[in-house]
Scaffold this motif. Structure first.
Motif, short mmCIF file in Angstrom:
data_model
loop_
_atom_site.label_atom_id
_atom_site.label_comp_id
_atom_site.label_asym_id
_atom_site.label_seq_id
_atom_site.Cartn_x
_atom_site.Cartn_y
_atom_site.Cartn_z
N ALA A 8 41.98 -71.12 11.82
CA ALA A 8 42.10 -70.55 13.16
C ALA A 8 40.82 -70.84 13.92
N THR A 9 40.94 -71.58 15.02
CA THR A 9 39.73 -71.94 15.77
C THR A 9 39.80 -71.46 17.22
N VAL A 38 44.95 -70.24 19.83
CA VAL A 38 45.84 -69.42 20.65
C VAL A 38 45.25 -69.24 22.05
N CYS A 106 38.76 -68.28 9.07
CA CYS A 106 38.32 -67.99 10.43
C CYS A 106 36.86 -67.58 10.40
N GLY A 107 36.26 -67.51 11.58
CA GLY A 107 34.87 -67.07 11.68
C GLY A 107 34.79 -65.57 11.85
N HIS A 109 31.96 -62.70 13.58
CA HIS A 109 30.67 -62.38 14.19
C HIS A 109 30.17 -61.04 13.67
N ARG A 111 29.05 -57.49 14.19
CA ARG A 111 29.41 -56.62 15.32
C ARG A 111 28.54 -55.38 15.32
N SER A 120 37.48 -57.11 15.80
CA SER A 120 37.42 -58.54 16.09
C SER A 120 38.72 -59.20 15.66
N THR A 121 38.85 -60.45 16.05
CA THR A 121 40.02 -61.22 15.63
C THR A 121 40.04 -61.31 14.10
P1 AMP Z 1 36.05 -63.12 17.26
O1 AMP Z 1 35.34 -62.27 16.27
O2 AMP Z 1 37.17 -62.44 17.94
O3 AMP Z 1 35.11 -63.79 18.22
O4 AMP Z 1 36.72 -64.34 16.48
C1 AMP Z 1 36.45 -64.57 15.13
C2 AMP Z 1 37.25 -65.77 14.68
O5 AMP Z 1 38.64 -65.61 14.97
C3 AMP Z 1 36.87 -67.10 15.34
O6 AMP Z 1 35.72 -67.68 14.74
C4 AMP Z 1 38.13 -67.92 15.07
O7 AMP Z 1 38.14 -68.36 13.71
C5 AMP Z 1 39.23 -66.87 15.25
N1 AMP Z 1 39.71 -66.86 16.64
C6 AMP Z 1 39.23 -66.15 17.69
N2 AMP Z 1 39.91 -66.42 18.81
C7 AMP Z 1 40.85 -67.34 18.48
C8 AMP Z 1 41.87 -68.05 19.21
N3 AMP Z 1 42.06 -67.83 20.50
N4 AMP Z 1 42.65 -68.90 18.54
C9 AMP Z 1 42.48 -69.11 17.21
N5 AMP Z 1 41.54 -68.49 16.47
C10 AMP Z 1 40.73 -67.63 17.10
#
Ligand code: AMP
Length: 142
Positions: A8-9, A38, A106-107, A109, A111, A120-121
């Motif tokens: 997921a990127t 997405v 996935c990544g 962060h 928090r 987070s995602t």
């Molecule tokens: P976040 O903590 O929400 O910034 O996102 C953590 C990780 O979720 C990112 O490093 C991606 O691997 C995945 N991710 C975040 N937003 C998206 C997106 N729109 N589509 C796909 N993967 C996402």
């Protein structure tokens, strides 16, 4: 071992940090690899505000181009590239099901404060996934 990895990127510069880790796990396991990005739908008023008629269409086109470039670098075939529109977590989990992914990468962060409360995602994927999830801790922003 893992047979199908879904990466997921968010297509930000964080992606660079994740590519090598995803490829290492893929090479180690011999798994198939799919990519997903997405595009979240924008609220209606943003169209009038920004004065661009089809922002969503533009975002989708740009995302497709970026995913294609990434796919070339990571040696991922056309049918394993996904650009979806909708809620990020829901779409990632749906495609994970569709491709029978047994690992989502996935990544994540670090928090603090409010964003920790909002979640987070990565958290959302972790809690909703039916398969293993590998969250890669991203370097702290300076
Ligand atoms: P976040 O903590 O929400 O910034 O996102 C953590 C990780 O979720 C990112 O490093 C991606 O691997 C995945 N991710 C975040 N937003 C998206 C997106 N729109 N589509 C796909 N993967 C996402």
């Amino acid at each position: 071992m893992y047979k199908h990895i879904l990466f997921a990127t968010d297509l930000t510069e964080d992606t660079e940090y994740l590519i090598e880790k995803v490829l290492t796990i893929r090479n180690f396991t011999g798994a198939a690899l799919s990519l997903i990005h997405v595009v979240e739908p924008l609220p209606g008023y943003s169209y009038a505000y920004l004065g661009i008629e089809d922002i969503e269409g533009q975002l989708i086109t740009e995302a497709r181009q970026s995913i294609e470039k990434l796919a070339i670098r990571m040696n991922v075939s056309k049918e394993d590239q996904f650009v979806e529109v909708g809620p990020t977590k829901t779409k990632i989990l749906k495609i994970a099901d569709d491709v029978h992914a047994d690992l989502i990468m996935c990544g994540s962060h670090g928090r603090h404060g409010l964003s920790l409360l909002l979640g987070s995602t990565a958290n959302a994927i972790l809690h909703g996934a039916k398969c293993d999830v590998l969250t890669v801790r991203l370097p702290e922003e300076k």
